[in-house]
Design a protein around this motif. Structure first.
Motif, PDB file in Angstrom:
ATOM      1  N   GLU A  59     -15.959 -61.464 -11.179  1.00  0.00           N
ATOM      2  CA  GLU A  59     -15.415 -60.813 -12.626  1.00  0.00           C
ATOM      3  C   GLU A  59     -15.506 -59.434 -12.350  1.00  0.00           C
ATOM      4  O   GLU A  59     -16.418 -58.804 -11.640  1.00  0.00           O
ATOM      5  N   GLY A  60     -14.687 -58.566 -13.020  1.00  0.00           N
ATOM      6  CA  GLY A  60     -14.763 -57.130 -13.088  1.00  0.00           C
ATOM      7  C   GLY A  60     -15.148 -57.020 -14.550  1.00  0.00           C
ATOM      8  O   GLY A  60     -14.640 -57.411 -15.563  1.00  0.00           O
ATOM      9  N   GLN A  61     -16.602 -56.190 -14.442  1.00  0.00           N
ATOM     10  CA  GLN A  61     -17.190 -55.871 -15.613  1.00  0.00           C
ATOM     11  C   GLN A  61     -16.862 -54.554 -16.235  1.00  0.00           C
ATOM     12  O   GLN A  61     -17.101 -53.259 -15.366  1.00  0.00           O
ATOM     13  N   THR A  76     -17.210 -47.915 -24.680  1.00  0.00           N
ATOM     14  CA  THR A  76     -16.597 -49.151 -24.684  1.00  0.00           C
ATOM     15  C   THR A  76     -17.106 -49.895 -25.842  1.00  0.00           C
ATOM     16  O   THR A  76     -18.269 -50.049 -26.074  1.00  0.00           O
ATOM     17  N   LEU A  77     -16.154 -50.573 -26.488  1.00  0.00           N
ATOM     18  CA  LEU A  77     -16.437 -51.571 -27.687  1.00  0.00           C
ATOM     19  C   LEU A  77     -16.940 -52.693 -27.459  1.00  0.00           C
ATOM     20  O   LEU A  77     -17.725 -53.169 -27.703  1.00  0.00           O
ATOM     21  N   ASN A  78     -16.437 -53.593 -26.325  1.00  0.00           N
ATOM     22  CA  ASN A  78     -17.030 -54.961 -25.944  1.00  0.00           C
ATOM     23  C   ASN A  78     -17.641 -54.775 -24.745  1.00  0.00           C
ATOM     24  O   ASN A  78     -17.210 -55.355 -23.761  1.00  0.00           O
ATOM     25  N   ALA A  79     -18.764 -53.907 -24.705  1.00  0.00           N
ATOM     26  CA  ALA A  79     -19.294 -53.814 -23.118  1.00  0.00           C
ATOM     27  C   ALA A  79     -20.590 -54.884 -23.092  1.00  0.00           C
ATOM     28  O   ALA A  79     -21.142 -55.375 -23.858  1.00  0.00           O
ATOM     29  N   PRO A  80     -20.365 -55.444 -21.725  1.00  0.00           N
ATOM     30  CA  PRO A  80     -19.287 -55.122 -20.785  1.00  0.00           C
ATOM     31  C   PRO A  80     -17.982 -56.252 -21.092  1.00  0.00           C
ATOM     32  O   PRO A  80     -18.113 -57.169 -21.481  1.00  0.00           O
ATOM     33  N   ALA A  85     -10.782 -63.367 -12.916  1.00  0.00           N
ATOM     34  CA  ALA A  85     -10.440 -63.576 -11.610  1.00  0.00           C
ATOM     35  C   ALA A  85      -8.665 -64.021 -11.595  1.00  0.00           C
ATOM     36  O   ALA A  85      -8.087 -63.584 -10.621  1.00  0.00           O
ATOM     37  N   ASP A  86      -8.329 -64.546 -12.739  1.00  0.00           N
ATOM     38  CA  ASP A  86      -6.713 -64.947 -12.675  1.00  0.00           C
ATOM     39  C   ASP A  86      -5.965 -64.036 -13.413  1.00  0.00           C
ATOM     40  O   ASP A  86      -4.923 -64.376 -13.598  1.00  0.00           O
ATOM     41  N   TYR A  87      -6.432 -62.827 -14.007  1.00  0.00           N
ATOM     42  CA  TYR A  87      -5.836 -62.115 -14.738  1.00  0.00           C
ATOM     43  C   TYR A  87      -5.284 -61.063 -13.702  1.00  0.00           C
ATOM     44  O   TYR A  87      -5.885 -60.338 -13.047  1.00  0.00           O
ATOM     45  N   ARG A  88      -3.707 -60.674 -13.973  1.00  0.00           N
ATOM     46  CA  ARG A  88      -3.071 -59.818 -13.023  1.00  0.00           C
ATOM     47  C   ARG A  88      -2.280 -58.804 -13.771  1.00  0.00           C
ATOM     48  O   ARG A  88      -1.486 -57.960 -13.238  1.00  0.00           O
ATOM     49  N   GLY A  89      -2.522 -58.606 -15.047  1.00  0.00           N
ATOM     50  CA  GLY A  89      -1.900 -57.662 -15.843  1.00  0.00           C
ATOM     51  C   GLY A  89      -2.756 -56.117 -15.683  1.00  0.00           C
ATOM     52  O   GLY A  89      -3.798 -56.097 -15.134  1.00  0.00           O
ATOM     53  N   GLU A  90      -2.265 -55.455 -16.559  1.00  0.00           N
ATOM     54  CA  GLU A  90      -2.842 -53.859 -16.526  1.00  0.00           C
ATOM     55  C   GLU A  90      -4.394 -54.062 -17.139  1.00  0.00           C
ATOM     56  O   GLU A  90      -4.318 -54.447 -18.103  1.00  0.00           O
ATOM     57  N   VAL A 115     -17.434 -52.682 -12.526  1.00  0.00           N
ATOM     58  CA  VAL A 115     -18.476 -53.402 -11.807  1.00  0.00           C
ATOM     59  C   VAL A 115     -17.972 -54.599 -11.340  1.00  0.00           C
ATOM     60  O   VAL A 115     -17.578 -55.331 -12.104  1.00  0.00           O
ATOM     61  N   ILE A 116     -17.835 -54.934 -10.060  1.00  0.00           N
ATOM     62  CA  ILE A 116     -17.460 -56.132  -9.656  1.00  0.00           C
ATOM     63  C   ILE A 116     -18.896 -57.239  -9.265  1.00  0.00           C
ATOM     64  O   ILE A 116     -19.729 -56.634  -8.606  1.00  0.00           O
ATOM     65  N   ALA A 117     -18.812 -58.103 -10.076  1.00  0.00           N
ATOM     66  CA  ALA A 117     -20.137 -58.960  -9.944  1.00  0.00           C
ATOM     67  C   ALA A 117     -19.689 -60.502  -9.904  1.00  0.00           C
ATOM     68  O   ALA A 117     -18.699 -61.083 -10.492  1.00  0.00           O
TER      69      ALA A 117
END
Length: 146
Positions: A59-61, A76-80, A85-90, A115-117
């Motif tokens: 996942e990208g955190q 950031t409001l919803n940290a993290p 992995a399946d999201y391809r939008g902006e 952070v990639i975790a």
């Protein structure tokens, strides 16, 4: 590991791709792809101008930048936040101004870290009782320490 990254629509000259600030940095710096002003207490979704292809099992955190939080009261409001992995939008970053003054962030400002975790998927099994532990059901503040 290699992560594929795509620049999204044009909001101006291309910004630098996310980078690690130092050799020991855990997070890649994400930049605002448009200027934003946050009034005290205001929150906004800030575009980064990129999309990423995160591999399955990762996942990208999206995490706050400590300097921005300390110096300007912006975090950031919803940290993290999670980029699946399946999201391809902006990729966007939800920022909030906890300070007392408006904060202007120009286009290109570093606003968060990525952070990639690795993570594990689990299967849930409903049971009638859980195993005992020394803590048990003790919740927030149960140790008596602040």
């Amino acid at each position: 590991m290699e992560i594929h990254i795509k620049r999204m629509g044009s909001r101006g000259e291309p910004l630098p791709l996310p980078t690690y600030a130092t050799d020991g940095s855990a997070g890649l710096d994400l930049r605002a792809d448009e200027a934003v002003t946050l009034e005290p207490g205001e929150r906004k979704l800030v575009p980064t101008g990129i999309a990423v292809a995160i591999p399955p099992g990762f996942e990208g955190q999206v995490r706050p930048r400590s300097g921005l939080a300390l110096k300007r009261g912006v975090t950031t409001l919803n940290a993290p936040g999670t980029i699946d992995a399946d999201y391809r939008g902006e990729c966007g970053v939800i920022l909030i101004n906890h300070g007392r003054e408006p904060v202007h962030l120009p286009r290109g400002e570093r606003i968060a870290q990525l952070v990639i975790a690795r993570f594990e998927r689990v299967q849930l099994r409903e049971v009638d009782a859980l195993d005992d532990t020394a803590r048990g059901a003790g919740g927030f503040g149960h140790t008596g320490q602040s």
